[in-house]
Design a protein around this motif. Sequence first.
Motif, PDB file in Angstrom:
ATOM      1  N   TRP A 210       0.823  -1.198   0.000  1.00 25.92           N
ATOM      2  CA  TRP A 210       0.000   0.000   0.000  1.00 25.92           C
ATOM      3  C   TRP A 210       0.862   1.254   0.000  1.00 25.92           C
ATOM      4  N   LEU A 212       1.111   5.409  -2.301  1.00 20.62           N
ATOM      5  CA  LEU A 212       0.382   6.356  -3.134  1.00 20.62           C
ATOM      6  C   LEU A 212       0.251   5.849  -4.563  1.00 20.62           C
ATOM      7  N   VAL A 215      -2.524   3.228  -4.756  1.00 19.74           N
ATOM      8  CA  VAL A 215      -3.832   3.866  -4.621  1.00 19.74           C
ATOM      9  C   VAL A 215      -4.205   4.574  -5.922  1.00 19.74           C
ATOM     10  N   LEU A 218      -5.153   1.962  -8.466  1.00 22.24           N
ATOM     11  CA  LEU A 218      -6.461   1.402  -8.132  1.00 22.24           C
ATOM     12  C   LEU A 218      -7.572   2.394  -8.444  1.00 22.24           C
ATOM     13  N   ALA A 219      -7.331   3.661  -8.109  1.00 20.21           N
ATOM     14  CA  ALA A 219      -8.347   4.689  -8.378  1.00 20.21           C
ATOM     15  C   ALA A 219      -8.611   4.822  -9.869  1.00 20.21           C
TER      16      ALA A 219
END
Length: 306
Positions: A210, A212, A215, A218-219
Amino acid sequence: MLARLAPAIFVLLWSTGWVVAKYAAFFADPLTFLALRYSFAILLFIGFCAATGARWPSSLTVVGHAVVSGIFLHGLYLGAVWWAIGEGVPAAISGIIAGLQPLMTAAVAPFLIGENLSGRQKLGLVLGFLGITLAVLPKMLAIDAAATPIHLLPVAINVLGMAAVTYGTLYQKRHLQNGDIRAIATLQYVGALIVTIPLALIVEDLRVTWNLQLVAALAWSVLGLSMGAIALLLYLIRRGQVSRAASLIYLVPPLAAVQAALFFGEALTLPMIVGTIIAVLGVYLTNRKADNPSPTGDRAAKATVA
């Protein structure tokens, strides 16, 4: 303005799927990442359906068909593509292999749904497979000066992913002609999650780092691909412009190759360039509308959202 730009934006969004797959592999196992993506997509789609008044299927049979189609269209298709890229298949090569989907659909349609092929379509099939072979073979045999050898198994799994989405496309055509596409799309992601979680448990360590970058990947996968591309597809369907978007899908292999070269330095070799041009020509000939409108383009656009 949106009506003119929507088809091109849809295809551009879709083409980023291969680059995201390669980027996400640095931070998570491919199938594990996809399980996260599907989970978030389901939650967002449920909210989207509630906010827009989507009508859920009243028949368990329709629900079952939607789930099964999602297993093939998303679960097995994206699972195979993402796993293959994680195992070393270049994003550009995987994008080129993706051009097999419309060709496979045209090839098996006469046997599964009784659609006959014209002479032009048969020529397109031959050209398409020749183009894919020319683009991929030098990498597999490392006979090109700029080539890095890749193994047969990941390429074969990538091709099996194209077979899965082809079957899923025809399955959807046969069993899901009606129904609210928003609800159907949600159930398809449920099907994708059902098959992806066991596969991830079997073949992966469920690695997730995990940070930035993860994320962000994934976003983009959830919002840009699973949600954004679908929203544009719904808009195109409502305006009757799906066939226009489908015609632009033939640009996805070169778009994916260019993006892979820009972001990851993957070489654009001469066999890849020539093979892609031949494959795109083959796909165009296979899917070009005859005098009477054909549903082939609609099938391709509906079925292959990344």
